[in-house]
Scaffold this motif. Structure first.
Motif, mmCIF file in Angstrom:
data_model
loop_
_atom_site.group_PDB
_atom_site.id
_atom_site.type_symbol
_atom_site.label_atom_id
_atom_site.label_comp_id
_atom_site.label_asym_id
_atom_site.label_seq_id
_atom_site.Cartn_x
_atom_site.Cartn_y
_atom_site.Cartn_z
ATOM 1 N N TYR A 180 -5.192 -1.015 -1.813
ATOM 2 C CA TYR A 180 -4.719 -1.016 -3.198
ATOM 3 C C TYR A 180 -3.829 0.155 -3.573
ATOM 4 C CZ TYR A 180 -7.983 -4.783 -3.383
ATOM 5 O OH TYR A 180 -8.627 -5.945 -3.114
ATOM 6 N N ALA A 181 -3.669 1.144 -2.707
ATOM 7 C CA ALA A 181 -2.742 2.233 -3.003
ATOM 8 C C ALA A 181 -1.392 1.989 -2.336
ATOM 9 C CB ALA A 181 -3.328 3.565 -2.533
ATOM 10 N N GLY A 182 -1.127 0.771 -1.985
ATOM 11 C CA GLY A 182 0.143 0.474 -1.323
ATOM 12 C C GLY A 182 0.374 -0.999 -1.132
ATOM 13 N N TYR A 215 3.703 -4.521 0.404
ATOM 14 C CA TYR A 215 3.760 -5.779 1.127
ATOM 15 C C TYR A 215 4.014 -6.954 0.180
ATOM 16 C CZ TYR A 215 2.502 -9.234 4.683
ATOM 17 O OH TYR A 215 2.515 -10.268 5.576
ATOM 18 N N LEU A 216 3.459 -6.894 -1.006
ATOM 19 C CA LEU A 216 3.682 -7.961 -1.977
ATOM 20 C C LEU A 216 5.143 -8.010 -2.412
ATOM 21 C CD1 LEU A 216 0.460 -7.619 -4.150
ATOM 22 C CD2 LEU A 216 0.900 -9.167 -2.249
ATOM 23 N N ASP A 217 5.769 -6.845 -2.588
ATOM 24 C CA ASP A 217 7.196 -6.802 -2.930
ATOM 25 C C ASP A 217 8.046 -7.391 -1.813
ATOM 26 O OD1 ASP A 217 7.505 -3.712 -4.861
ATOM 27 O OD2 ASP A 217 6.611 -5.656 -5.326
ATOM 28 N N GLU A 218 7.684 -7.073 -0.581
ATOM 29 C CA GLU A 218 8.448 -7.608 0.544
ATOM 30 C C GLU A 218 8.374 -9.125 0.582
ATOM 31 O OE1 GLU A 218 6.521 -5.594 3.692
ATOM 32 O OE2 GLU A 218 7.216 -3.653 2.990
ATOM 33 N N MET A 219 7.184 -9.660 0.361
ATOM 34 C CA MET A 219 7.025 -11.107 0.397
ATOM 35 C C MET A 219 7.700 -11.775 -0.801
ATOM 36 S SD MET A 219 3.231 -11.625 1.935
ATOM 37 C CE MET A 219 3.503 -13.372 2.115
ATOM 38 N N ALA A 220 7.806 -11.056 -1.934
ATOM 39 C CA ALA A 220 8.465 -11.605 -3.113
ATOM 40 C C ALA A 220 9.974 -11.442 -3.052
ATOM 41 C CB ALA A 220 7.927 -10.921 -4.370
ATOM 42 N N GLY A 221 10.457 -10.704 -2.060
ATOM 43 C CA GLY A 221 11.892 -10.526 -1.912
ATOM 44 C C GLY A 221 12.443 -9.323 -2.661
ATOM 45 N N VAL A 277 11.857 -11.183 6.927
ATOM 46 C CA VAL A 277 10.700 -10.790 6.119
ATOM 47 C C VAL A 277 9.482 -11.614 6.488
ATOM 48 C CG1 VAL A 277 9.780 -10.675 3.781
ATOM 49 C CG2 VAL A 277 12.145 -10.021 4.213
ATOM 50 N N PHE A 278 9.653 -12.889 6.716
ATOM 51 C CA PHE A 278 8.527 -13.769 7.001
ATOM 52 C C PHE A 278 8.325 -14.016 8.492
ATOM 53 C CE2 PHE A 278 9.651 -14.709 2.620
ATOM 54 C CZ PHE A 278 8.409 -14.531 2.023
ATOM 55 N N ASP A 279 8.839 -13.136 9.330
ATOM 56 C CA ASP A 279 8.658 -13.235 10.776
ATOM 57 C C ASP A 279 7.292 -12.643 11.134
ATOM 58 O OD1 ASP A 279 8.856 -13.451 13.474
ATOM 59 O OD2 ASP A 279 10.454 -11.985 13.710
ATOM 60 N N TYR A 280 6.257 -13.458 10.991
ATOM 61 C CA TYR A 280 4.892 -12.965 11.152
ATOM 62 C C TYR A 280 4.534 -12.626 12.589
ATOM 63 C CZ TYR A 280 4.122 -14.291 6.361
ATOM 64 O OH TYR A 280 4.211 -14.374 5.009
ATOM 65 N N ASP A 281 5.309 -13.055 13.536
ATOM 66 C CA ASP A 281 4.985 -12.753 14.924
ATOM 67 C C ASP A 281 5.493 -11.385 15.359
ATOM 68 O OD1 ASP A 281 3.668 -15.142 15.291
ATOM 69 O OD2 ASP A 281 5.505 -16.195 15.858
ATOM 70 N N PHE A 309 5.888 -7.895 10.734
ATOM 71 C CA PHE A 309 4.809 -7.751 9.761
ATOM 72 C C PHE A 309 3.439 -8.189 10.274
ATOM 73 C CE2 PHE A 309 8.559 -7.698 7.125
ATOM 74 C CZ PHE A 309 8.293 -6.568 6.375
ATOM 75 N N LEU A 310 3.352 -8.540 11.537
ATOM 76 C CA LEU A 310 2.059 -8.944 12.084
ATOM 77 C C LEU A 310 1.061 -7.792 12.021
ATOM 78 C CD1 LEU A 310 0.424 -11.166 13.459
ATOM 79 C CD2 LEU A 310 1.202 -10.258 15.653
ATOM 80 N N ASP A 311 1.465 -6.594 12.411
ATOM 81 C CA ASP A 311 0.569 -5.439 12.368
ATOM 82 C C ASP A 311 0.164 -5.097 10.942
ATOM 83 O OD1 ASP A 311 0.567 -5.158 15.096
ATOM 84 O OD2 ASP A 311 2.196 -3.691 15.107
ATOM 85 N N LYS A 312 1.108 -5.210 10.030
ATOM 86 C CA LYS A 312 0.800 -4.886 8.636
ATOM 87 C C LYS A 312 -0.199 -5.883 8.062
ATOM 88 C CE LYS A 312 3.702 -2.994 5.820
ATOM 89 N NZ LYS A 312 4.670 -2.639 4.779
#
Length: 149
Positions: free
Chosen positions: A61-63, A69-75, A94-98, A101-104
């Motif tokens: 919740y401090a990031g 991560y929410l900003d990244e997914m919202a563009g 941004v949505f390349d989950y493999d 952003f997989l680690d995140k």
């Protein structure tokens, strides 16, 4: 004569090193066994404080669960790891989950389940060591906060 001295030195070293097992078994200073934490009211408060501190890390919740991560997914890209101000970002990156952003994503889930596990341990300790909590309403406050979390 030299052979006997050599054997004596090896025997002394072997004997002295084999008796060091207990001396080498040292637990870290930041580690406190769970049973010790449930021996006092302050231990319950320390566990609850630790849960709140863990929730305040940047992977929760401090990031990431507040803006990153929410900003990244919202563009919005305010905390995008490979930010480049001169280009418009490709959503497929941004949505390349493999890859990127997989680690995140895994870090977020791991941290959340760690907090849930700690809350469950606290609730179990509350029930099994209820007699330790002698201050008025202390049990209810700790249990209410843990259930709320």
């Amino acid at each position: 004569m030299m052979k006997y001295i050599y054997i004596l030195v090896i025997a002394v070293l072997t004997g002295s090193l084999s008796s060091c097992n207990d001396w080498l078994d040292v637990s870290p200073k930041q580690y406190i066994p769970a049973d010790k934490m449930f021996e006092s009211e302050s231990g319950f408060k320390d566990i609850l404080t630790g849960i709140y501190l863990r929730m305040g890390t940047t992977s929760l919740y401090a990031g990431d669960l507040t803006y990153a991560y929410l900003d990244e997914m919202a563009g919005l890209y305010s905390d995008y790891p490979e930010r480049n101000n001169s280009n418009v970002f490709n959503q497929s990156t941004v949505f390349d989950y493999d890859n990127l952003f997989l680690d995140k994503r895994n870090g977020i889930y791991e941290a959340q389940y760690n907090v849930i596990s700690n809350i469950n341990n606290l609730l179990t300790g509350l029930e099994s060591h209820r007699e330790v909590l002698t201050s008025p309403h202390y049990y209810e406050v700790i249990k209410g906060e843990a259930l709320g979390l």
